[in-house]
Design a protein around this motif. Structure first.
Motif, short mmCIF file in Angstrom:
data_model
loop_
_atom_site.label_atom_id
_atom_site.label_comp_id
_atom_site.label_asym_id
_atom_site.label_seq_id
_atom_site.Cartn_x
_atom_site.Cartn_y
_atom_site.Cartn_z
N ALA A 147 -28.21 -14.65 11.51
CA ALA A 147 -28.59 -16.06 10.99
C ALA A 147 -28.15 -17.18 11.92
O ALA A 147 -28.58 -18.37 12.07
CB ALA A 147 -27.88 -16.19 9.64
N ARG A 148 -26.85 -17.14 12.68
CA ARG A 148 -26.40 -17.77 13.51
C ARG A 148 -27.43 -18.41 14.73
O ARG A 148 -27.34 -19.48 15.18
CB ARG A 148 -25.28 -17.22 14.23
N VAL A 149 -28.31 -17.37 15.08
CA VAL A 149 -29.44 -17.94 16.11
C VAL A 149 -30.69 -17.89 15.57
O VAL A 149 -31.80 -17.83 16.28
CB VAL A 149 -29.50 -16.94 17.30
N ASN A 150 -30.66 -18.31 14.31
CA ASN A 150 -31.96 -18.53 13.33
C ASN A 150 -32.70 -17.24 13.62
O ASN A 150 -34.18 -17.46 13.58
CB ASN A 150 -32.61 -19.88 14.06
N LEU A 151 -32.64 -15.92 13.48
CA LEU A 151 -33.30 -14.77 13.54
C LEU A 151 -33.27 -14.12 12.30
O LEU A 151 -33.84 -12.97 12.10
CB LEU A 151 -33.04 -13.95 14.72
N SER A 152 -32.75 -14.50 11.01
CA SER A 152 -32.84 -13.85 10.16
C SER A 152 -34.15 -13.47 9.72
O SER A 152 -35.13 -14.28 9.85
CB SER A 152 -32.15 -14.85 8.94
N GLY A 153 -34.41 -12.25 8.89
CA GLY A 153 -35.44 -11.70 8.57
C GLY A 153 -36.55 -11.30 9.83
O GLY A 153 -37.71 -10.80 9.56
#
Length: 136
Positions: free
Chosen positions: A130-136
């Motif tokens: 989530a911190r690097v916008n890669l959730s999912g």
């Protein structure tokens, strides 16, 4: 009423390089680099290919020993300490560390090796992604 001495400077997590020199034969890869990085600071090394960025990182991690200078981590002299005796990690630049694993599995790998429980691994992996916008 008693007085206490002042707190010593917080060096936990700091990285100090003093006059680092690294040569490969006649080639000077790193030339007298002095740099202080405080805990929590974000630092980028920028430069053209072959200018010594990776060599400097490998020196901090202990994979290379400098020809001159000193490496201190958390205020402790580690110039000639082995990589496993330093509080560092190095991830090599690659699109897939383990191409047979998903991004999440790659991120979780180090936590699994450290034998953390599954719930902690799942939580920390999700937070990191989530911190690097890669959730999912």
């Amino acid at each position: 009423m008693t007085s206490r001495p002042p707190n010593p400077p917080d060096t936990a997590g700091s990285v100090d390089l003093v006059g680092i020199v690294k040569r490969f034969g006649e080639t000077v890869a790193v030339n007298e680099v002095t740099l202080s990085i405080q805990a929590g600071e974000f630092v980028s090394l920028l430069g053209p290919s072959g200018c010594g960025k990776t060599t400097l990182l490998r020196t901090i991690a202990g994979f290379e020993q400098p020809d001159a200078g000193a490496v201190r981590i958390g205020g402790e002299e580690v110039t000639f300490a082995s990589p496993q005796d330093r509080p560092t990690a190095m991830v090599f630049q690659s699109y897939a560390l383990f191409p047979t694993m998903t991004v999440g599995e790659n991120v979780a790998y180090g936590l699994r090796v450290r034998k953390l429980d599954k719930a902690t691994i799942a939580t920390r992996t999700a937070e990191s992604l989530a911190r690097v916008n890669l959730s999912g």
